[in-house]
Structure formats: C-alpha cells, structure tokens
Motif scaffolding. Structure first.
Motif, PDB file in Angstrom:
ATOM      1  N   GLN A  71       0.924  -1.082   0.035  1.00 28.84           N
ATOM      2  CA  GLN A  71       0.145   0.053  -0.105  1.00 28.84           C
ATOM      3  C   GLN A  71       0.872   1.101  -0.070  1.00 28.84           C
ATOM      4  O   GLN A  71       0.425   2.158  -0.545  1.00 28.84           O
ATOM      5  CB  GLN A  71      -1.021  -0.331   1.109  1.00 28.84           C
ATOM      6  N   LEU A  74       2.222   1.436  -3.586  1.00 30.06           N
ATOM      7  CA  LEU A  74       1.257   2.050  -4.614  1.00 30.06           C
ATOM      8  C   LEU A  74       0.802   3.465  -4.259  1.00 30.06           C
ATOM      9  O   LEU A  74       0.571   4.370  -5.274  1.00 30.06           O
ATOM     10  CB  LEU A  74      -0.248   1.139  -4.234  1.00 30.06           C
ATOM     11  N   GLU A  78       0.998   6.314  -7.291  1.00 27.62           N
ATOM     12  CA  GLU A  78      -0.104   7.124  -7.806  1.00 27.62           C
ATOM     13  C   GLU A  78      -0.424   8.310  -7.242  1.00 27.62           C
ATOM     14  O   GLU A  78      -1.365   8.815  -7.709  1.00 27.62           O
ATOM     15  CB  GLU A  78      -1.307   6.019  -7.416  1.00 27.62           C
ATOM     16  N   PRO A 147      -5.232   2.050   0.038  1.00 27.04           N
ATOM     17  CA  PRO A 147      -5.605   1.785  -1.279  1.00 27.04           C
ATOM     18  C   PRO A 147      -7.150   1.390  -1.458  1.00 27.04           C
ATOM     19  O   PRO A 147      -7.500   0.741  -2.538  1.00 27.04           O
ATOM     20  CB  PRO A 147      -4.730   0.497  -1.629  1.00 27.04           C
ATOM     21  N   ASN A 152      -6.334   0.038  -9.231  1.00 25.56           N
ATOM     22  CA  ASN A 152      -4.938  -0.769  -9.460  1.00 25.56           C
ATOM     23  C   ASN A 152      -4.754  -1.638  -8.192  1.00 25.56           C
ATOM     24  O   ASN A 152      -3.842  -2.309  -8.177  1.00 25.56           O
ATOM     25  CB  ASN A 152      -3.653   0.296  -9.554  1.00 25.56           C
ATOM     26  N   ALA A 153      -5.533  -1.359  -7.260  1.00 32.08           N
ATOM     27  CA  ALA A 153      -5.018  -2.207  -5.834  1.00 32.08           C
ATOM     28  C   ALA A 153      -6.018  -3.721  -6.090  1.00 32.08           C
ATOM     29  O   ALA A 153      -5.504  -4.638  -5.311  1.00 32.08           O
ATOM     30  CB  ALA A 153      -5.571  -1.589  -4.554  1.00 32.08           C
TER      31      ALA A 153
END
Length: 195
Positions: A71, A74, A78, A147, A152-153
């Motif tokens: 997480q 990510l 992002e 996330p 995208n998670a």
C-alpha cells in the motif's frame, strides 16, 4: 431458535467500540483459530439472494509487512501530492496489528442483485465482526484508508473488475480502551407512523 437474554444483546451492541491501531498491544498475536471463528460469525450476515458477497483476505505475521509495503508503494506511485509521512504511516501502521482483514465484495457473474445490496451485505458482515470482537475481548477498527478505492489495488487482493475493496479491519488485543460511546436520542432519528 436459541433464546438469548435480550439484556446481554443490548449490552454487547451498546458496548461495541472502534479500537484504533495505536491503542493495540504491539506484538501480541491473536490465535488464528479465534480469527477464523470471528470470520465464521461474519458469514452469518443477511444476504439478498444468498449471494454471500463477502470475501476476506487475512494478513498476519510477515503478511502484515507485505500489505504495508504494497500500500505504501502504490501510494508513492499513484499520488500526485505525495507526502513522506503518509507513505511511512501506510508502510508501518499494519505492523501495529495482530491481523488485518481486507474486506472485499465479490460480485457473482450475471447477478441481478443491485450492487448497493451486496455492499450492504458486506457491511452487515463487518458488524458481525465488530460484535464478535467485543464478545472475545479483542479490539478492532474498520478503515477505508490506504488503497481502498484504487482500481490498481484490486488484483493484489484477488479481485476482478466488478468486485470492490471496501477497506481493512485491524485486529489486536486492547492496550488502551476507547471511551464510552454516546448517541443522540432515538427520538431525533425516527418517526412512528400509526395511521
């Protein structure tokens, strides 16, 4: 039907609290068998059409570190307004828990059940988790941070395009109890229609 003392149910429901990660005993692990019993209770939530849309991914041990790494990276990749302190929190906060449950909703293909009803069923399952924790003397917290809403998670949690990640439930033993809760009077939130 098993008869349960109504006052015991009242007390269980009214004493339910969220226990946040910093309130948990660091490093003390809940037995996996207890977590499985709690999740079994979650599966007895109401579900329209008996679709049972809940899906749980449980992280513990090194799995907590894996979740934190995922997480935080990510977020780093992002988030256009990246903040180092949030990155560190996403990476390290999972390590405060005994277990973290990713709360997921899986949609049955070609289902006619509206999505909102599937989300509501999962939320009912989460309430069963909360009440079970209270009965077992364990603390917990449902968060929709990290996330949760990032497309995208989904693959990390084994979810498809129609599925949803609905947050994370942190579990642990309580080091610092939450204060007693309060609610506004019921009379402010209801209307009784008799004719």
């Amino acid at each position: 039907m098993t008869q349960i003392d109504p006052s015991a149910i009242d007390a269980l429901i009214r004493s339910r609290r969220s226990t946040f990660p910093k309130q948990l005993v660091s490093g003390k692990k809940i037995p996996d068998e207890t977590v499985l019993r709690i999740l079994e209770n979650a599966t007895w939530a109401p579900t329209h059409g008996r679709t049972e849309p809940w899906f749980f991914v449980v992280y513990t041990g090194e799995g907590l570190r894996r979740l934190g790494n995922f997480q935080s990276e990510l977020y780093k990749n992002e988030e256009p307004n990246f903040k180092e302190d949030k990155y560190i929190k996403l990476k390290e906060q999972p390590l405060l828990a005994s277990h973290i449950i990713a709360i997921c909703m899986k949609r049955t293909e070609n289902t006619r059940i509206p999505e909102i009803e599937e989300v509501a069923a999962v939320a009912c399952a989460v309430e069963n988790i909360y009440l079970s924790l209270n009965a077992y003397g364990i603390g917990g917290y449902w968060t929709t941070g990290g996330p949760t809403y990032l497309e995208n998670a989904k693959t990390f949690f084994g979810l498809g395009p129609a599925d949803k990640l609905l947050g994370f439930f942190y579990l642990g033993y309580i080091a610092l109890p939450s204060p007693a809760g309060t609610r506004k009077p019921l009379s402010e939130k209801m209307k009784w229609v008799t004719e």
